[in-house]
Design an enzyme around this catalytic site. Sequence first.
Site, PDB file in Angstrom:
ATOM      1  N   GLN A   2       0.833  -1.201   0.000  1.00 28.70           N
ATOM      2  CA  GLN A   2       0.000   0.000   0.000  1.00 28.70           C
ATOM      3  C   GLN A   2       0.873   1.260   0.000  1.00 28.70           C
ATOM      4  OE1 GLN A   2      -2.968  -2.115   3.086  1.00 28.70           O
ATOM      5  NE2 GLN A   2      -3.506   0.026   2.764  1.00 28.70           N
TER       6      GLN A   2
ATOM      7  N   ARG B 250      -9.082  -0.616   7.516  1.00 24.27           N
ATOM      8  CA  ARG B 250     -10.050   0.258   6.875  1.00 24.27           C
ATOM      9  C   ARG B 250     -10.507   1.390   7.785  1.00 24.27           C
ATOM     10  NH1 ARG B 250     -13.895  -1.701   2.210  1.00 24.27           N
ATOM     11  NH2 ARG B 250     -14.400   0.318   1.378  1.00 24.27           N
ATOM     12  N   CYS B 251      -9.536   2.059   8.394  1.00 22.84           N
ATOM     13  CA  CYS B 251      -9.857   3.247   9.194  1.00 22.84           C
ATOM     14  C   CYS B 251      -8.574   4.028   9.343  1.00 22.84           C
ATOM     15  CB  CYS B 251     -10.398   2.865  10.565  1.00 22.84           C
ATOM     16  SG  CYS B 251      -9.188   2.063  11.615  1.00 22.84           S
TER      17      CYS B 251
ATOM     18  N   GLU C  86     -13.084   4.780   4.419  1.00 18.02           N
ATOM     19  CA  GLU C  86     -13.073   4.125   5.718  1.00 18.02           C
ATOM     20  C   GLU C  86     -14.255   4.495   6.595  1.00 18.02           C
ATOM     21  OE1 GLU C  86      -9.125   5.424   6.554  1.00 18.02           O
ATOM     22  OE2 GLU C  86      -8.261   3.634   5.652  1.00 18.02           O
TER      23      GLU C  86
END
Lengths: 806, 286, 166
Positions: free
Chosen positions: A237, A384-385, A760
Site C-alpha cells: 500500500q 479500513r480506518c 473508511e
Amino acid sequence: MNDMTPTREAREAKLEGMGCKRKRVEDVRFTQGRGNYVDDIKLPAMLYGDMVRSSYAHARVKRIDTSKAEKVPGVVAVITAETLKTVNLAWMPTLAGDVQMVLADGKVLFQNQEVAFVVATSLQAAADGVELVEVDYEELPVIVDPFKSMAADAPVLREDLAGKTEGAHGKRDHHNHIFKWQVGDKPLTDEAFNRADVKIDELISYHRTHPSPLETCQCVASFDKIKGELTLWGTFQAPHVIRTVVSLISKLPEHKIHVIAPDVGGGFGNKVGAYSGYVCAVVASIVTGRPVKWVEDRMENLSTTSFARDYHMRTEIAATKDGKVTGLRVHILADHGAFDACADPSKWPAGFSNIITGSYDFPVAHLCVDGVYTNKAPGGVAYRCSFRVTEAAYAIERGMDILAQKLGMDPAELRLKNFIKREQFPYQSALGWEYDSGDYHTALNKALVAVDYAGLRAEQKAKREAFKRGETREIMGLGICFFTEIVGAGPSKNCDILGLAMFDSCEIRIHPTGSAIARVGTKSTGQGHETTWAQIIASEIGIAASEIMVEEGNTDTAPYGLGTYGSRSTPVAGAAIAMASRKIKAKAQMIAAWLLEVHEDDLVFDIDRFQVKGVPERYKTMTDIAWVAYHSPPPGMEPGLEAVSYYDPPNMTYPFGAYICVMDIDVDTGVAKTRRFYALDDCGTRINPMIIEGQVHGGLTEAFAISMGQEIRYDEMGNVMGASFMDFFLPTAVETPHWETDHTVTPSPHHPIGAKGVGESPNVGGVPAFSNAVNDAFSFLGSTHIQMPHDAWRLWKVAEKLGVTG
Amino acid sequence: MIPGAFEYHRPKTLVDAVTMLASLGEDARPLAGGHSLIPLMKQRLSAPSHLIDLAGIGDLRTISEENGALVLGAMVTQRALLASALVQVKAPLLIEAAQQIADPQIRALGTLGGNVANGDPGNDMPAVMMCLDASYVAQGPKGMRHIKARDFYHGAYDTALAAGEILTAIHVPIVAGQGTAYEKLKRKIGDYAVAAAAVVLTMANGKVATCSIGLTNVAPTPLWAKDAAAMLVGTTLDAGSVKKAVAAAEAITDPASDGRGPPDYRRKMAGIMLTRALARAASRAA
Amino acid sequence: MAKINVTMTVNGEEVSGLAEPRTLLVHFIRETLNLTGTHIGCETSHCGACTIDLDGVSVKSCTRFAVQAEGSHIRTIEGIAHADGTLHQLQESFRQMHGLQCGYCTPGMILRAWRLLQENPRPSEDEIRHGISGNLCRCTGYQNIVKSIQHAAAALNGETFAEAAQ
C-alpha cells in the site's frame, strides 16, 4: 458558432470530471482476468519460498535442524536467524519504534511466528522442505490476556528489552509495558466528574480482528548481483516507504532498489507494514542469486501479518441530569502482541485515538493509553480506518448510547443536544484537534426523517410489549451512530513515518497532442485511483479524463509518496493532484494569453479552454496550448507542460456521517437479522459518486462482519483459533444486508477541492451502528453493554443471562 | 498449502478399485469429490501414498428406484441429487438437506458417498440417512455387504467401513405420507452446522404414528435420537410432549466447543432445531 | 514423484502439460498454462477466487487435482470475452454497475455468474445471492455485483434493466 460547435454541456460531459459517475478504467483488464497481481509474476529461474512456523505461542528455540530439508530434491536453501545474522537482518525495526525478529532468534513469542525460510525450485519442493525442518522447543508460560500482562509475576516476553526502562514513547512501567500515552487535562476532567449529576463507566472492548484482503501478502524479490540492484514486486500500500525501509535495513543504496506494487487485491491496512516474508525473500535472492517469490497462504495471513483492534477502553462520561455532556475520561489498554509493529505515524503510539470526543462538544476530556506485550501476533494496523479512529468512534458511540439509557433519553435526542454546532467550526476539541468543518445537525436530522425514526421507535415499543406478553420471540433494536473521523495524515508538523513527513505527491506531464500521464505517490488497492485521479485533473485543466493515464506503484517513476491508508489518498494526494494541475493551468494561461494577445488577467477558464473575457469565441483549448508548449512556446518560456506537487496538508480532514441500523434478534437462537441499514456520509466534495457508493457498501460489509462475528481468537495456550475462512467471518452475499446510502456535502475549507476521503467511514461508523442496534434490542431487558463480536452464541448467552431464552 | 506426494490411480471398474485398494494397503484412500480429503491433504493432516479416484466408474453415478428404495450411487454429487426429479418426489428430505450443504461449487463436486463415508461429524447427510433408516452398500475384497446408517458411525472419522472397503451406494427406503424437515443453524454459507435436526414422521388421526430424528454436528458422530422420537409417537405434538422429547434429544448430545459456540449453546440449538423441524415435518405430513 | 501428462480442453483449445499427481488444478492453470486470471484467495475452498467452469459446472480449482481434470472441458476468465475481443455482457455489466473494486474476486465471480445465468436465465435477487454464495468479495459488499448480474441477465434476455428502488 455553428451547429457543429459542442455545447458547454457536451464539453463538460466529455471531460468526465469531478462529480461524474465515470466508469472505471481498471475494470477492462480486471473483468478479463488481465490484471497483473504479484502472484502472476513469473521470472526465469525463479525460486519459491515457504515459511517454517512456530507451533507454540511462547517457547525457547533449542535447536533448528535443517539438514533433512536441505536434502529434499529442489530445495536450494534454508534460511534461519543464523543466516540472517551474517547480514545483520535477524531483527528489523518496526514502524512503531520497536524491533521485531525476522526469523526466530532464540525464542518464539507467538504461534505461527516465522522460524525458518525454505527456498526451492517449486512450490511443492518448498512445502516438502518446510515439513522436514526440525525444531526443538522448550515451552514457556504464555500471556494471552492483556489485563494480565503487567502483573508483577508475569513472564518476561521480550528478553531483548531487559533493563530498558525507556521505550520509543517514554517510560516503560513493567517488563511487558510498551508505552503510556496521555492527552487532555486530567485535573479539570476529574473535577468535571466530581461535579457531575450523572456518570457512566463501562469497559468497552473492541476485539482483535484482521483486514484479510482476498489477496494475501506476497512479493517477488530479484537481486541482480552484477548491477547490485534489487527489484521487489510486492503487495504494498506504501511502495515508497517499503523502498526506504528496505534500503535502511539492507544497506543497499535507495537508488538501486526498485520497488513495484502492481495490481493489488485489496489492502485494508494489511499491506502497509514490512513483513518477515519480504525480508526473507530479499535475503534469499541475494544468497541464491535467483528471483524468489513468497506468497502467504490464508492461515499465515490471518495468524501473522497484521491484526487490527484489540483495544479495551474503559469509558467514562460525565453529564448534567438534562443530558449535557460535561467530561470524558477514557483509559485504554492496548494489546499490541509480541512486538510493537503498529502502523501509526511515529509520534502517535495510539494513533489518533484522541478523536474519541467524537462529534460532541466536550468541554474537558482526558485519555490515557497503555500499550502492552502479549504472546499474540504483532500488527495493530488501521483496518479500513484512520489510525485507531474506529476504536475511538466505537467507544464514544457506545458510551453515548449507554448515557442515553441511563438518562432515559432517546439516543438521537442526546446526540442532537451535544453535537458541535455548525457555527463552532473550525472547532478545537478538548483533546487537541481542530475539526475543519461539519454540519452534524443537518445530517442526523436528514437520517432520522429518511428512516422514519419515530415510526421505528413506535414499532419497537409495540414489539417489546408483544415480547413481554409472549407473542413473539423476536426483539428489535435500533442502532444510531454519528461518527466523526480524522483522516488525511497528515501535516508534517505532527505526522511522520520513520521520519518521513506524511505529504503526498503528483507529477503531471501533458503530451504535445494534449493527452497526459499523471503519476501519484499513492497506491490503489481497489479504490479506483486510475479513474478518479484523472477526474480531478480533467476538471482542473480541461483535458478529458479518458485522455489521462494514471500510474502508481513504481518507485522509479512515481514521485515519492507515503501511500494509501488511513483515507489519506484523497485528502493528501488528491490535493497534490489539484495543485500540480493548477501549476500546469497557470503556465497554460500564460501561453494562451500570448497566443490570444491579451493580458493573462483578461482570460477566463471555461471547462476545457481559456477564453477572452466577454469574447467567448476567442479561445484556446488545452489541446491547442499543449501543442504550442512543445512547438513554439512564448519567447523566454521553457518548453514543455508538466508539473509536480508535493502537498503538505495544513490540517487533517474530518468526514462524518449518520448511520442507522434496524435489527431483529431471535432470542431462541441468538441469530440477528439486519432488516435495514441506512448510511448518510458527508465526505465533502464528491469526486465520483459511483465509486463513493461502492466504497460505502464495502466498508459497511466489513463493519457488519466485524461487529457480528469476525474475530481472531486465541485459547489460553496462545493457539490461534479458526484462522481460515471457515471460521473467520467473511459474510457471503447471502448474509450481507442490503445497504441504503445517502449524503450531505460539507466541503473541507482547507482542501484545494474540498474533498475529505470516504473509504473508511463506513467501517468506522458501521461497527457502532450494528453494536448499538444489538445493545438497543436488549436494553429494555436490563442490559447495559454487550461486548462484541455479536455472533449468535454470544447473543444467546446474553438472552440466557437475562432469563428470556426458552 | 501443498499436499504431500502420492500416486494417482483411476480405475474404470469397481472391481479394479476394490482390488487396487486391497493391494495398496493402508496408505491408499479412495477419492470421491475430494472436498473433505483434499483440504486435509493440503494441510498435511492426511497424507495418503495412493489416491484411487472413483470418478472413472460410471455405475456409481446412478439414481434409481429399486424394491421400494431409492438407490443412490456413491459418486452422485449434491448437485445431481438436487436436480433429480425422482429424489424430489421420493425423498424431499434429501433435497432439503443437500440445499443447505456448502455452496454451489462445492455441491457440484461433493458427493453423497463422500459425505456419508468419511465420518466427519460436521457433514449433513449422515444424520439425515440415520433419520431415514438408510443403508450403505460396501464393496470389499470379501464381497459386498449392507451396513445400516444407524450402525455406521463409531466416532469422529471412525466408521464401520473396514479396511479395503469402498462405499458404493446408499439405499433410502421410500415411505409414503411422510412429513420431513431438515433445520440447520449455521453461521454462514459454507459453514458446518452449529446444530441441525432431521425429522421424518407420519401422522394418523392427528397423532404421530411414526417418528425418527437425526442430529448433526452435536457429538463426535451424527446422532439418531431413538428415545426422543419414541416419546412422540401417539402424541399430538403438544407443547408438553415436544418439550420432553427435545430434552431427551438434547441429553444424548455431546457437542464440541469451537467457534460455533460452547457446548451448552449447541446442545440447546439442537433442541431448538428439533422443535422447529418437528413442527415443519408435521405440517408436511399427509 | 513422476509427472503425468495431462490433456484437457481449455477455452476451446486442447492443451496438455506435465503435472505431479498432487499438482492442484489451479496451479496447473496458472503456472503451467500461464492463465493467471484464475486467482487463489483461501486455498480451503471457501472464497471462490479460483472458480472455473469444468464440464458445465462451476468448481473451485483449488480443491481439485490437475490429473482429475484429464479430458475435461474447462473455461477460465480468459475465455469469456467474445472471439473478436469485445467484452461478454457480464464483463460489460460488471463495469457498468461497478461490480468490482480490487478485481481479485472478479474472475471467479464472473465465471460463477456466467454459469448461473445459463442455469437460470432470469434469477431473482435471492437466487443470485445464493448462486454466488461460494464466492467471497471483500470490497463491494455484493450489492453492485448482484446488480451487475441482474443487468447482464436483462441484457442477455433482451430486456431493459430496471434498477430496484432503494
